[in-house]
Design a protein around this motif. Structure first.
Motif, mmCIF file in Angstrom:
data_model
loop_
_atom_site.group_PDB
_atom_site.id
_atom_site.type_symbol
_atom_site.label_atom_id
_atom_site.label_comp_id
_atom_site.label_asym_id
_atom_site.label_seq_id
_atom_site.Cartn_x
_atom_site.Cartn_y
_atom_site.Cartn_z
ATOM 1 N N ALA A 45 0.959 -1.274 -0.032
ATOM 2 C CA ALA A 45 -0.036 0.107 0.010
ATOM 3 C C ALA A 45 0.928 1.221 0.066
ATOM 4 O O ALA A 45 0.671 2.389 -0.542
ATOM 5 N N LEU A 46 1.800 1.269 0.959
ATOM 6 C CA LEU A 46 2.889 2.492 0.799
ATOM 7 C C LEU A 46 3.491 2.673 -0.484
ATOM 8 O O LEU A 46 3.743 3.666 -0.845
ATOM 9 N N SER A 47 4.005 1.520 -1.133
ATOM 10 C CA SER A 47 4.831 1.535 -2.268
ATOM 11 C C SER A 47 3.618 2.251 -3.430
ATOM 12 O O SER A 47 3.926 3.000 -4.172
ATOM 13 N N ALA A 48 2.209 1.742 -3.422
ATOM 14 C CA ALA A 48 1.410 2.302 -4.380
ATOM 15 C C ALA A 48 1.301 3.799 -4.192
ATOM 16 O O ALA A 48 1.283 4.664 -5.003
ATOM 17 N N ILE A 49 0.997 4.502 -2.751
ATOM 18 C CA ILE A 49 0.919 5.560 -2.389
ATOM 19 C C ILE A 49 2.064 6.312 -3.141
ATOM 20 O O ILE A 49 2.051 7.424 -3.549
ATOM 21 N N GLN A 50 3.475 5.933 -2.828
ATOM 22 C CA GLN A 50 4.489 6.490 -3.389
ATOM 23 C C GLN A 50 4.540 6.758 -5.050
ATOM 24 O O GLN A 50 4.850 7.855 -5.556
ATOM 25 N N GLY A 51 3.909 5.662 -5.692
ATOM 26 C CA GLY A 51 4.087 5.599 -7.062
ATOM 27 C C GLY A 51 2.827 6.659 -7.436
ATOM 28 O O GLY A 51 3.078 7.419 -8.570
ATOM 29 N N GLU A 55 3.610 10.294 -9.819
ATOM 30 C CA GLU A 55 2.575 10.474 -11.016
ATOM 31 C C GLU A 55 1.979 12.067 -10.683
ATOM 32 O O GLU A 55 1.852 12.674 -12.026
ATOM 33 N N LEU A 56 1.333 12.281 -9.744
ATOM 34 C CA LEU A 56 0.653 13.635 -9.501
ATOM 35 C C LEU A 56 1.754 14.681 -9.531
ATOM 36 O O LEU A 56 1.489 15.643 -10.172
ATOM 37 N N THR A 57 2.881 14.370 -9.051
ATOM 38 C CA THR A 57 3.930 15.346 -9.191
ATOM 39 C C THR A 57 4.308 15.799 -10.652
ATOM 40 O O THR A 57 4.455 16.927 -11.262
ATOM 41 N N ASP A 58 4.374 14.625 -11.417
ATOM 42 C CA ASP A 58 4.674 14.718 -12.855
ATOM 43 C C ASP A 58 3.413 15.727 -13.633
ATOM 44 O O ASP A 58 3.714 16.432 -14.367
#
Length: 83
Positions: A45-51, A55-58
């Motif tokens: 779950a934390l890995s998905a949040i980081q991903g 994406e949002l930053t991009d």
């Protein structure tokens, strides 16, 4: 995929949503395919949040670039209309 399921123990408890242990074990190499340790599920779950954050930053950077380009084009069109 996330599916509705119930625990196999006596009574089963209330239905809940979870990925299947086999899917998590295959995709993320956590658990045994028969069960997923809480830490493994939390890590996924934390890995998905980081991903998603990346994406949002991009997307934010793309929006900022496009907004600047649009402002330049609107200015140029305004200048052409004024001539």
């Amino acid at each position: 995929p996330v599916t509705a399921c119930q625990f196999k123990r006596a009574g089963g408890g209330a239905p809940h949503l979870d990925p299947l242990a086999e899917d998590l074990a295959g995709a993320f190499e956590v658990g045994t395919g028969r069960g997923v340790p809480v830490g493994g599920a939390s890590g996924v779950a934390l890995s998905a949040i980081q991903g998603l954050h990346a994406e949002l930053t991009d997307k934010d950077a793309q929006i900022e670039t496009l907004t600047g380009r649009l402002a330049e084009l609107e200015s140029l069109v305004g200048q052409l209309v004024a001539q």
